[in-house]
Design a protein around this motif. Structure first.
Motif, PDB file in Angstrom:
ATOM      1  N   ALA A  21       0.919  -1.185  -0.005  1.00  0.00           N
ATOM      2  CA  ALA A  21       0.071   0.083   0.002  1.00  0.00           C
ATOM      3  C   ALA A  21       0.891   1.129  -0.090  1.00  0.00           C
ATOM      4  N   LYS A  22       1.951   1.185   0.534  1.00  0.00           N
ATOM      5  CA  LYS A  22       2.951   2.292   0.765  1.00  0.00           C
ATOM      6  C   LYS A  22       3.508   2.548  -0.797  1.00  0.00           C
ATOM      7  N   ASP A  23       3.723   1.637  -1.432  1.00  0.00           N
ATOM      8  CA  ASP A  23       4.398   1.375  -2.927  1.00  0.00           C
ATOM      9  C   ASP A  23       3.389   2.295  -3.536  1.00  0.00           C
ATOM     10  N   ARG A  24       1.931   1.747  -3.796  1.00  0.00           N
ATOM     11  CA  ARG A  24       1.240   2.200  -4.512  1.00  0.00           C
ATOM     12  C   ARG A  24       0.956   3.738  -4.071  1.00  0.00           C
ATOM     13  N   LEU A  25       0.886   4.096  -2.964  1.00  0.00           N
ATOM     14  CA  LEU A  25       0.763   5.705  -2.381  1.00  0.00           C
ATOM     15  C   LEU A  25       2.052   6.306  -3.050  1.00  0.00           C
ATOM     16  N   ALA A  26       3.257   5.726  -2.988  1.00  0.00           N
ATOM     17  CA  ALA A  26       4.259   6.375  -3.936  1.00  0.00           C
ATOM     18  C   ALA A  26       3.912   6.862  -5.350  1.00  0.00           C
ATOM     19  N   VAL A  86       6.170  -9.947 -14.534  1.00  0.00           N
ATOM     20  CA  VAL A  86       7.023  -9.685 -15.559  1.00  0.00           C
ATOM     21  C   VAL A  86       6.492  -8.754 -16.923  1.00  0.00           C
ATOM     22  N   LEU A  87       5.326  -9.307 -17.079  1.00  0.00           N
ATOM     23  CA  LEU A  87       4.366  -8.813 -18.232  1.00  0.00           C
ATOM     24  C   LEU A  87       3.952  -7.191 -17.828  1.00  0.00           C
ATOM     25  N   LEU A  88       3.429  -7.238 -16.646  1.00  0.00           N
ATOM     26  CA  LEU A  88       3.039  -5.904 -16.174  1.00  0.00           C
ATOM     27  C   LEU A  88       3.792  -4.887 -15.786  1.00  0.00           C
ATOM     28  N   THR A  89       5.092  -5.496 -15.384  1.00  0.00           N
ATOM     29  CA  THR A  89       6.416  -4.562 -15.313  1.00  0.00           C
ATOM     30  C   THR A  89       6.737  -3.960 -16.653  1.00  0.00           C
ATOM     31  N   SER A  90       6.814  -4.885 -17.648  1.00  0.00           N
ATOM     32  CA  SER A  90       7.229  -4.449 -18.832  1.00  0.00           C
ATOM     33  C   SER A  90       6.146  -3.414 -19.385  1.00  0.00           C
ATOM     34  N   ALA A  91       4.735  -3.774 -19.037  1.00  0.00           N
ATOM     35  CA  ALA A  91       3.945  -2.734 -19.796  1.00  0.00           C
ATOM     36  C   ALA A  91       3.841  -1.365 -19.051  1.00  0.00           C
ATOM     37  N   ALA A  92       4.285  -1.344 -17.595  1.00  0.00           N
ATOM     38  CA  ALA A  92       4.585  -0.093 -17.145  1.00  0.00           C
ATOM     39  C   ALA A  92       5.595   0.740 -17.463  1.00  0.00           C
ATOM     40  N   GLN A 123      -1.143   9.379 -19.211  1.00  0.00           N
ATOM     41  CA  GLN A 123      -0.916   9.456 -17.671  1.00  0.00           C
ATOM     42  C   GLN A 123      -1.923   8.415 -16.951  1.00  0.00           C
ATOM     43  N   ARG A 124      -3.035   8.291 -17.372  1.00  0.00           N
ATOM     44  CA  ARG A 124      -3.761   7.244 -16.915  1.00  0.00           C
ATOM     45  C   ARG A 124      -3.309   5.947 -17.007  1.00  0.00           C
ATOM     46  N   ALA A 125      -2.923   5.671 -18.405  1.00  0.00           N
ATOM     47  CA  ALA A 125      -2.305   4.435 -18.489  1.00  0.00           C
ATOM     48  C   ALA A 125      -1.029   4.037 -17.870  1.00  0.00           C
ATOM     49  N   SER A 174      -1.986   3.430 -14.160  1.00  0.00           N
ATOM     50  CA  SER A 174      -2.816   2.013 -13.935  1.00  0.00           C
ATOM     51  C   SER A 174      -1.736   1.036 -14.157  1.00  0.00           C
ATOM     52  N   ALA A 175      -0.736   1.154 -15.066  1.00  0.00           N
ATOM     53  CA  ALA A 175       0.202   0.045 -15.244  1.00  0.00           C
ATOM     54  C   ALA A 175       0.997  -0.057 -14.160  1.00  0.00           C
ATOM     55  N   ARG A 176       1.539   0.880 -13.665  1.00  0.00           N
ATOM     56  CA  ARG A 176       2.513   0.914 -12.511  1.00  0.00           C
ATOM     57  C   ARG A 176       1.675   0.373 -11.155  1.00  0.00           C
ATOM     58  N   ASP A 177       0.492   0.707 -11.104  1.00  0.00           N
ATOM     59  CA  ASP A 177      -0.218   0.131  -9.744  1.00  0.00           C
ATOM     60  C   ASP A 177      -0.737  -1.385  -9.920  1.00  0.00           C
TER      61      ASP A 177
END
Length: 448
Positions: A171-176, A380-386, A414-416, A419-422
């Protein structure tokens, strides 16, 4: 004095047992798990959480194991079972009691006559058919089951502490992430506002970016709530009041993600506390059948007593006795048969429960392995997407600054990106949760 023949025969019969020979119920055990271990996988140990390489998690786990109230309750249940075992074993030992009395009686001549006596009585119920021993064995198995309950509680508390801690860090990561996205959105708003003041864009751009900023800001309070809720839950697991409790960690970035050596499926039967508890209960039920069978046969009690009497102006007298009593059931109205039927039914039920516990454990390990593998690939896939979403955002913002693109493309980017990082952050949490789930499914390496 010679012991009567009947008593001698009873003593020889005391070694008899009506308990059926125990056989572990057969369950098909797979030869191997569906997912092979990594070459550098770490073996499951009692302190499995240390594989995540976080000193704060180690400290939290130590505190929980010392002060958790569920563990305290489990330890109290062990003490109760120990008392029950001690009481059950008393039937195998002689019962000795003492007595004493005194009296004073006045005679017609005014003198007093005093008398007193002391006595000692010992009785022993011969365990002719192993009934009392079977009852003691059942109580011992009940104690074993309670110990394995304690082990299961320890494992549950350990997993809850780890999951709560990882949820806080996530949750702290997502806050950051949200705060960084908010800063980027405000910078874009500054650019849009400057262009609006210069007359090169419309009020629509300003309204759209304000809407984007408000939406990002609205996502922050729920994350702050998640941090607080998980810290409160963690404090309770540690036996502390939730007020003012907080963890020092601020990110999952420093955590290790261990590969886990699963071992052989057969080893699960000796490692998982829930399986061992189910088998201990089954062994106890097996002993209960022996006790129920023995109740059909005669019981023999032996008692001996000695009394020493004293009286004024009279010599002391000693009286001794030795007696044996035989009690055989003749008509019980079906209670003995019903008790045996109930004991057999209970044993059959627990045998099925044991088989189900084993099969369930195999399924849980396979589920945990599948989850671990799927979550690893998804992260791995979502990190690449981010990473690609960040690149798209940087390009769109650069084009907007240069006047080669409209604000809408920047807003979409911006939204993408947010969302991808989250999503990538949540996928990483799922990997930690899967690792904890696999440790737990493998029994946590706990040794009683």
């Amino acid at each position: 004095m010679k012991v009567p023949f009947a008593i001698s025969l009873a003593i020889m019969l005391a070694a008899c047992s009506m308990v059926p020979d125990y056989e572990r119920p057969g369950v098909e055990v797979p030869a191997a798990w569906s997912v092979a271990d990594a070459d550098d996988a770490r073996a499951v140990s009692a302190a499995w959480w240390r594989n995540f390489g976080d000193p704060e998690l180690d400290a939290l786990m130590t505190a929980a194991l010392a002060a958790n109230l569920d563990i305290a309750s489990a330890l109290a249940r062990i003490e109760q079972s120990q008392g029950a075992l001690r009481a059950s074993g008393a039937s195998l030992l002689p019962n000795v009691s003492g007595s004493g009395s005194g009296a004073s009686r006045a005679t017609d001549g005014g003198s007093a006559r005093e008398s007193a006596s002391v006595g000692l009585t010992a009785s022993y119920a011969l365990d002719l058919w192993g009934r009392y021993r079977a009852q003691a064995d059942a109580a011992r198995s009940s104690l074993d089951a309670t110990v394995y309950d304690r082990d299961a509680t320890l494992l549950m508390v350990q997993s809850q502490v780890a999951i709560s801690y990882f949820n806080i860090l996530n949750a702290k990561d997502r806050l950051a992430i949200a705060e960084e996205s908010l800063a980027a959105a405000r910078e874009t708003f500054r650019i849009a506002e400057a262009r609006y003041n210069a007359g090169s864009t419309s009020a629509l751009d300003i309204a759209q970016q304000r809407n984007n900023i408000a939406n990002i800001e609205a996502g922050i309070p729920p994350l702050e709530r998640d941090v607080a809720a998980n810290q409160h839950a963690l404090a309770i697991l540690l036996g502390q009041a939730p007020q003012g409790f907080a963890v020092a960690g601020s990110s999952t970035a420093h955590l290790a993600l261990p590969d886990i050596a699963t071992g052989q499926p057969a080893a699960l039967l000796e490692r998982r506390p829930d399986i061992r508890r189910a088998e201990a209960q089954l062994i106890g039920a097996n002993a209960d059948i022996g006790a129920a069978r023995a109740a059909f046969f005669p019981s023999l009690d032996i008692s001996a007593s000695a009394t020493r009497s004293f009286a004024t102006a009279a010599p002391a007298e000693t009286a001794t006795s030795l007696a044996a009593s035989l009690l055989a059931p003749i008509f019980s109205g079906g209670s003995l048969e019903g008790n045996l039927q109930s004991a057999k039914g209970r044993q059959a039920e627990l045998a099925a429960n044991y088989q189900k516990a084993v099969l369930t454990s195999f399924g849980e390990v396979e589920d945990a392995l599948a989850s671990t593998d799927a979550n690893a690939r998804r992260e791995v896939l979502l990190t690449s997407a981010a990473a690609e979403a960040r690149r798209a955002y940087d390009l769109s913002e650069a084009r907007y600054r240069a006047g080669a693109s409209d604000l809408l493309s920047v807003l979409d980017a911006q939204r993408a990106w947010l969302s991808a990082r989250d999503s990538a952050a949540q996928a990483r949490l799922n990997r930690y949760s899967s690792a904890v789930g696999l440790f737990v499914a493998l029994g946590g390496g706990w040794e009683s």
